[in-house]
Motif scaffolding. Structure first.
Motif, PDB file in Angstrom:
ATOM      1  N   THR A 120       0.119  14.049  47.841  1.00 33.16           N
ATOM      2  CA  THR A 120      -0.048  14.752  46.419  1.00 33.16           C
ATOM      3  C   THR A 120      -0.746  15.841  46.493  1.00 33.16           C
ATOM      4  N   ASP A 158       0.912  17.926  40.917  1.00 35.67           N
ATOM      5  CA  ASP A 158       1.622  16.746  40.734  1.00 35.67           C
ATOM      6  C   ASP A 158       1.115  16.022  39.376  1.00 35.67           C
ATOM      7  N   VAL A 183      -4.290  13.885  40.144  1.00 35.30           N
ATOM      8  CA  VAL A 183      -4.752  14.291  41.542  1.00 35.30           C
ATOM      9  C   VAL A 183      -6.125  14.866  41.598  1.00 35.30           C
TER      10      VAL A 183
END
Lengths: 113, 113
Positions: A80, A84, A111
């Protein structure tokens, strides 16, 4: 009636970790399962989809799995990145002749860098 | 070249007023939709049209009246606006039916004061 449940509602992961979002649908006639990403203030946009004749589909860091028997499907994001971060929606749609997407309640993914 | 465009992007109006939102798609799709996204981000189907014909009216109050003059346009007129109508309204289109990707407009944020 038709329903799509989505979990979790919020998900925080460290950059580089994986994220998994799960959905369950109620209509056994559903045969198309798209996933949408919605960034803040923007429109939902398709990131990946899967049809009922396929068990898994992958596109770079994103994969979707489908278990028709259990009526479950999941989104997997690997490695990630901060970009994202968004709200992710699963959806289910019935066979040809159906004219609506039933959306899950959304998962807010953060994230952390 | 925008695929699905809706206007206006923002709409602030007083209770009791009547307002319209316009939507146009240049993708050659047969099916168009209106979705309502509330403050909790739930995406709920309101209407779907196929080739100008109403297919789905998902128990929406009759103050909401969609109109599709041709298959590229689906407008939404709302009478006697109420505070609870405040939301983001998304127009979307898909090729034929909901077993393919839906493309969303940029949304109209309606605020009723």
């Amino acid at each position: 009636g038709e329903n799509v449940e989505q979990h979790p509602s919020t998900l925080s992961v460290q950059e580089g970790d994986s994220a998994v979002i799960k959905c369950t649908y109620s209509d056994s006639a559903s045969n198309y399962f798209p996933w949408y990403k919605q960034e803040l203030g923007k429109r939902p946009q398709l990131i990946i989809d899967i049809r009922s004749n396929v068990g898994e589909k992958k596109d770079q860091r994103i994969a979707v799995t489908l278990n028709k028997t259990a009526k479950h499907f999941s989104l997997h994001i690997t490695e990630t990145q901060p970009e994202d971060s968004a709200v992710y929606f699963c959806a289910a749609s019935g066979s040809s002749g159906t004219y609506k997407y039933i959306f899950g309640t959304g998962t807010r993914l953060k994230v952390l860098a | 070249d925008t695929a699905v465009s809706q206007t206006p992007k923002y709409l602030v109006t007083q209770m009791g007023n009547d307002k319209s939102i316009k939507c146009e798609q240049n993708l050659g799709h047969d099916t168009m939709y209106w979705y309502k996204q509330d403050s909790k981000k739930f995406l709920k189907i309101m209407f779907s049209y196929n080739n100008k014909e109403l297919i789905i009216n998902e128990t929406v109050p009759n103050r909401f009246s969609p109109k599709s003059p041709d298959k590229a346009h689906l407008n939404l007129h709302i009478n006697s606006l109420e505070l609870g109508d405040s939301a983001v309204y998304f127009c979307a289109s898909s090729s034929t039916g909901s077993n393919t990707e839906a493309f969303f407009g940029q949304g109209t944020r309606l605020t009723v004061v």
